[in-house]
Design a protein around this motif. Structure first.
Motif, PDB file in Angstrom:
ATOM      1  N   ALA A 121      18.928 -52.288   7.202  1.00 42.15           N
ATOM      2  CA  ALA A 121      20.313 -52.404   6.722  1.00 42.15           C
ATOM      3  C   ALA A 121      21.218 -52.978   7.817  1.00 42.15           C
ATOM      4  O   ALA A 121      22.091 -53.823   7.544  1.00 42.15           O
ATOM      5  N   LEU A 122      21.001 -52.533   9.048  1.00 40.16           N
ATOM      6  CA  LEU A 122      21.789 -53.062  10.165  1.00 40.16           C
ATOM      7  C   LEU A 122      21.523 -54.551  10.374  1.00 40.16           C
ATOM      8  O   LEU A 122      22.449 -55.335  10.597  1.00 40.16           O
ATOM      9  N   SER A 123      20.249 -54.917  10.297  1.00 41.74           N
ATOM     10  CA  SER A 123      19.878 -56.321  10.473  1.00 41.74           C
ATOM     11  C   SER A 123      20.533 -57.191   9.407  1.00 41.74           C
ATOM     12  O   SER A 123      21.069 -58.268   9.698  1.00 41.74           O
ATOM     13  N   GLU A 124      20.514 -56.725   8.166  1.00 43.96           N
ATOM     14  CA  GLU A 124      21.131 -57.485   7.071  1.00 43.96           C
ATOM     15  C   GLU A 124      22.640 -57.582   7.261  1.00 43.96           C
ATOM     16  O   GLU A 124      23.244 -58.631   6.993  1.00 43.96           O
TER      17      GLU A 124
ATOM     18  N   ALA B  92      24.650 -61.054   7.905  1.00 44.71           N
ATOM     19  CA  ALA B  92      25.615 -61.449   6.872  1.00 44.71           C
ATOM     20  C   ALA B  92      26.919 -61.957   7.488  1.00 44.71           C
ATOM     21  O   ALA B  92      27.688 -62.656   6.837  1.00 44.71           O
ATOM     22  N   SER B  93      27.164 -61.601   8.753  1.00 50.64           N
ATOM     23  CA  SER B  93      28.372 -62.055   9.429  1.00 50.64           C
ATOM     24  C   SER B  93      28.204 -63.495   9.898  1.00 50.64           C
ATOM     25  O   SER B  93      27.110 -63.924  10.264  1.00 50.64           O
ATOM     26  N   THR B  94      29.298 -64.229   9.885  1.00 48.67           N
ATOM     27  CA  THR B  94      29.255 -65.613  10.361  1.00 48.67           C
ATOM     28  C   THR B  94      29.238 -65.684  11.883  1.00 48.67           C
ATOM     29  O   THR B  94      29.004 -66.752  12.448  1.00 48.67           O
ATOM     30  N   GLU B  95      29.480 -64.526  12.555  1.00 48.19           N
ATOM     31  CA  GLU B  95      29.588 -64.519  14.011  1.00 48.19           C
ATOM     32  C   GLU B  95      28.351 -63.984  14.719  1.00 48.19           C
ATOM     33  O   GLU B  95      28.195 -64.170  15.916  1.00 48.19           O
ATOM     34  N   THR B  96      27.479 -63.288  13.995  1.00 48.48           N
ATOM     35  CA  THR B  96      26.373 -62.582  14.641  1.00 48.48           C
ATOM     36  C   THR B  96      25.030 -62.898  13.982  1.00 48.48           C
ATOM     37  O   THR B  96      24.963 -63.270  12.811  1.00 48.48           O
ATOM     38  N   GLU B  97      23.974 -62.694  14.767  1.00 43.96           N
ATOM     39  CA  GLU B  97      22.607 -62.911  14.264  1.00 43.96           C
ATOM     40  C   GLU B  97      21.675 -61.900  14.925  1.00 43.96           C
ATOM     41  O   GLU B  97      21.697 -61.734  16.155  1.00 43.96           O
ATOM     42  N   CYS B  98      20.891 -61.215  14.125  1.00 44.06           N
ATOM     43  CA  CYS B  98      19.888 -60.305  14.663  1.00 44.06           C
ATOM     44  C   CYS B  98      18.637 -61.105  15.009  1.00 44.06           C
ATOM     45  O   CYS B  98      17.987 -61.666  14.116  1.00 44.06           O
TER      46      CYS B  98
ATOM     47  N   LYS C  32      27.171 -43.040  13.612  1.00 44.30           N
ATOM     48  CA  LYS C  32      26.691 -43.745  12.424  1.00 44.30           C
ATOM     49  C   LYS C  32      27.578 -43.570  11.193  1.00 44.30           C
ATOM     50  O   LYS C  32      27.307 -44.160  10.152  1.00 44.30           O
ATOM     51  N   THR C  33      28.640 -42.785  11.353  1.00 45.61           N
ATOM     52  CA  THR C  33      29.623 -42.692  10.266  1.00 45.61           C
ATOM     53  C   THR C  33      30.586 -43.888  10.300  1.00 45.61           C
ATOM     54  O   THR C  33      31.427 -44.032   9.406  1.00 45.61           O
ATOM     55  N   ALA C  34      30.463 -44.742  11.326  1.00 46.48           N
ATOM     56  CA  ALA C  34      31.330 -45.918  11.431  1.00 46.48           C
ATOM     57  C   ALA C  34      31.115 -46.832  10.228  1.00 46.48           C
ATOM     58  O   ALA C  34      30.010 -46.948   9.703  1.00 46.48           O
ATOM     59  N   SER C  35      32.187 -47.492   9.800  1.00 46.78           N
ATOM     60  CA  SER C  35      32.097 -48.412   8.659  1.00 46.78           C
ATOM     61  C   SER C  35      31.356 -49.683   9.064  1.00 46.78           C
ATOM     62  O   SER C  35      31.196 -49.982  10.249  1.00 46.78           O
ATOM     63  N   GLN C  36      30.913 -50.433   8.068  1.00 44.64           N
ATOM     64  CA  GLN C  36      30.236 -51.701   8.342  1.00 44.64           C
ATOM     65  C   GLN C  36      31.157 -52.648   9.111  1.00 44.64           C
ATOM     66  O   GLN C  36      30.724 -53.315  10.058  1.00 44.64           O
TER      67      GLN C  36
END
Length: 309
Positions: A21-24, A28-34, A110-114
């Motif tokens: 889920a974290l990787s996805e 999904a962000s235009t600024e980051t890549e796993c 891990k309660t932080a929002s996406q």
């Protein structure tokens, strides 16, 4: 954004579903890549030894085998300047403080929002140090306790030379290598050489650790005493800039409604960006910093303000 311009992120998380889920989310962000993800610290260490340093390492604490905290020393041995962001369910004081004093740039539960996760990744990559208000307050309280301890180290206890003490003092004041070199009329290479010796003598792995040791041991700095003794309530205000650094020397006051509107005495923030204000009234206070309104906050209480300028 082109793939080669995106922030390269590595995830270390033992829960396979959450890791996916974290990787996805990151992809999904235009600024980051796993670019890689692992279920253990051992797998990560093997990868780092033969691959280039990522922009951000997203690290869990509860891992099989070596924990995230135990892995920090080994990670920094490979890449001393790697930017690490902890993402964990652990929100206890010991874990948070261990991460902070070992040079971790940010700490999220891990309660932080996406949005908060992606936003924090981007901010840490730009040099911000991100800890929540509660975490910042806990860290500063710990610093206060240690700084008020009577026993302090003399520079000779660490075998620091006079020149190394000058470098360490400027470092602790937030100056970068180039600025330290200018102030001391030395080359940047000379400053980097001094820093290498300072790290070795303090047994520090990076700038953050060296500064923490310098403050905690009493080598540099000293916490200011809280002001006068008037008033029935005490509120502590902590000021940080947008990069998470304490704002020192700022003039803070509050206007608090009540039977009589109270305007408090102006207090200056100390080396930790803290101002202690005593007041009679309670309720929603209008806080001003250097004469500019900084927002409204419930008092009495402890709170942090991020200054935008």
């Amino acid at each position: 954004m082109e793939d080669d311009q995106k922030l390269k992120v590595i995830i270390v998380e033992d829960d396979a579903r959450y890791r996916t889920a974290l990787s996805e989310l990151i992809n999904a962000s235009t600024e980051t890549e796993c670019i890689a993800d692992f279920g253990s610290a051992e797998e990560l260490l093997g990868y780092l030894k033969i691959n280039s340093c990522p922009d951000i390492l997203l690290l869990d604490i509860n891992l099989p085998g070596i924990s995230g905290l135990e892995a920090l020393d080994k990670i920094f041995l490979i890449y001393p300047d790697i930017k690490i962001l902890i993402l964990t369910i652990m929100d206890d004081q010991d874990s948070i403080y261990a991460a902070f004093k070992n040079g971790v740039r940010g700490y999220l539960v891990k309660t932080a929002s996406q949005f908060e996760i992606v936003d924090t990744i981007e901010k840490v990559s730009r040099g911000y140090v991100i800890y929540s208000v509660d975490i910042a307050l806990n860290i500063i309280r710990d610093f206060e306790k240690q700084a008020s301890a009577p026993e302090q180290q003399h520079p000779s206890a660490f075998s620091l030379t006079k020149r190394e003490m000058e470098v360490l003092t400027l470092l602790s004041h937030g100056f970068k290598n180039q600025k330290i070199a200018e102030k001391m009329f030395l080359s940047v290479n000379a400053i980097e050489s001094h820093l290498t010796h300072i790290y070795q003598k303090l047994n520090a792995k990076n700038r953050s650790q060296a500064i923490n040791i310098a403050f905690n041991s009493g080598l540099v700095g000293k916490l200011n005493n809280a002001g006068d003794t008037s008033g029935n309530h005490i509120s502590r205000i902590f000021l940080f800039d947008k990069k998470g650094s304490p704002c020192r020397g700022k003039e803070v006051s509050m206007v608090i409604p009540g039977t009589d509107i109270e305007t408090t005495e102006i207090k200056k923030t100390d080396i930790y960006g803290k101002a202690v204000i005593k007041h009679r009234n309670s309720g929603m206070a209008r806080v001003t910093v250097n004469g500019q309104q900084a927002g409204e906050y419930e008092v009495p209480g402890d709170f942090a303000i991020i200054l935008q300028k």
